[in-house]
Motif scaffolding. Structure first.
Motif, short mmCIF file in Angstrom:
data_model
loop_
_atom_site.label_atom_id
_atom_site.label_comp_id
_atom_site.label_asym_id
_atom_site.label_seq_id
_atom_site.Cartn_x
_atom_site.Cartn_y
_atom_site.Cartn_z
N ILE A 1 29.48 43.97 43.80
CA ILE A 1 30.04 42.88 42.99
C ILE A 1 29.92 43.20 41.50
N VAL A 2 28.82 43.83 41.11
CA VAL A 2 28.66 44.23 39.70
C VAL A 2 29.76 45.21 39.32
N GLY A 3 29.95 46.24 40.13
CA GLY A 3 30.99 47.23 39.84
C GLY A 3 32.38 46.63 39.85
N PHE A 4 32.62 45.70 40.76
CA PHE A 4 33.93 45.06 40.85
C PHE A 4 34.23 44.26 39.59
N VAL A 5 33.28 43.44 39.15
CA VAL A 5 33.47 42.61 37.96
C VAL A 5 33.64 43.48 36.72
N LEU A 6 32.80 44.48 36.58
CA LEU A 6 32.93 45.37 35.41
C LEU A 6 34.27 46.10 35.43
N GLY A 7 34.73 46.47 36.61
CA GLY A 7 36.03 47.11 36.72
C GLY A 7 37.17 46.19 36.32
N LEU A 8 37.05 44.91 36.65
CA LEU A 8 38.10 43.95 36.27
C LEU A 8 38.22 43.84 34.76
N VAL A 9 37.09 43.71 34.07
CA VAL A 9 37.17 43.53 32.62
C VAL A 9 37.45 44.84 31.91
N ASP A 10 36.99 45.96 32.45
CA ASP A 10 37.28 47.26 31.84
C ASP A 10 38.76 47.60 32.00
N THR A 11 39.34 47.28 33.15
CA THR A 11 40.76 47.52 33.38
C THR A 11 41.58 46.72 32.39
N ASP A 12 41.19 45.47 32.17
CA ASP A 12 41.92 44.62 31.22
C ASP A 12 41.80 45.20 29.80
N ARG A 13 40.64 45.65 29.42
CA ARG A 13 40.45 46.20 28.08
C ARG A 13 41.28 47.48 27.91
N ASP A 14 41.33 48.31 28.96
CA ASP A 14 42.14 49.52 28.90
C ASP A 14 43.62 49.19 28.76
N ALA A 15 44.08 48.13 29.43
CA ALA A 15 45.48 47.73 29.34
C ALA A 15 45.83 47.25 27.93
N VAL A 16 44.87 46.61 27.26
CA VAL A 16 45.09 46.12 25.90
C VAL A 16 45.22 47.30 24.93
N LYS A 17 44.46 48.38 25.19
CA LYS A 17 44.49 49.55 24.30
C LYS A 17 45.84 50.26 24.35
N GLU A 18 46.50 50.24 25.51
CA GLU A 18 47.73 51.03 25.69
C GLU A 18 48.90 50.45 24.95
#
Length: 125
Positions: free
Chosen positions: A108-125
Motif C-alpha cells: 500500500i505504501v508503494g502504491f500510494v507513492l506511485g500514484l503521487v509520483d506518477t502525477d508529479r511526473d505527468a505535471v513535469k512533461e
C-alpha cells in the motif's frame, strides 16, 4: 513525495482502518474514509485530495464513474480491489493503477507513492 490529503473509498470499514493506519505511519496528515460513493463525492468536493484509493464495488454502486470524475479533475487515483486484474473494467479504465486485495503494508505504501509520483511526473512533461 508523501501525499498530505488522501481519500479512502472502501465499504469494508476494517480494511479502511488498516489502510488509514498505514497512511498515518507514512506521515499523511489528512485522511478521509468514505464508505459510499455519495460520501466520496462529498469528501472530494470539500477538499482537493492528493490521491484517492477506490474500492470498485461499493454498497451504492461501482466506482467507475467517480474514477472518471477524478481523472477529469486531475486527481490521481488507484483501485484497491479484490479483482485480480482490470480485464472486467470499462475500456477507459483498464489501465488504471490497481492494487489487489489482500495486500501488505509495503504494497500500500508503494502504491500510494506511485500514484503521487506518477502525477508529479505527468505535471513535469
Amino acid at each position: 513525495m508523501v501525499p498530505q490529503r488522501v481519500i479512502i473509498v472502501e465499504d469494508e470499514y476494517l480494511v479502511a482502518l488498516d489502510v488509514e493506519a498505514v497512511l498515518q505511519s507514512m506521515g499523511v496528515e489528512t485522511i478521509t474514509i468514505a464508505t459510499t460513493l455519495a460520501q466520496a463525492r462529498e469528501a472530494a468536493g470539500q477538499d482537493v485530495a492528493d490521491c484517492v484509493l477506490l474500492d470498485v464495488s461499493l454498497s451504492d454502486g461501482k466506482s467507475y464513474d467517480f474514477a472518471r470524475e477524478l481523472r477529469a479533475a486531475g486527481i490521481p487515483f488507484g483501485f484497491v480491489s479484490g479483482y485480480g486484474d482490470t480485464t472486467g473494467f470499462p475500456e477507459d479504465l483498464m489501465h488504471a493503477p490497481l492494487l489487489g486485495k489482500p495486500f501488505g503494508e509495503n504494497e500500500i505504501v508503494g502504491f500510494v507513492l506511485g500514484l503521487v509520483d506518477t502525477d508529479r511526473d505527468a505535471v513535469k512533461e
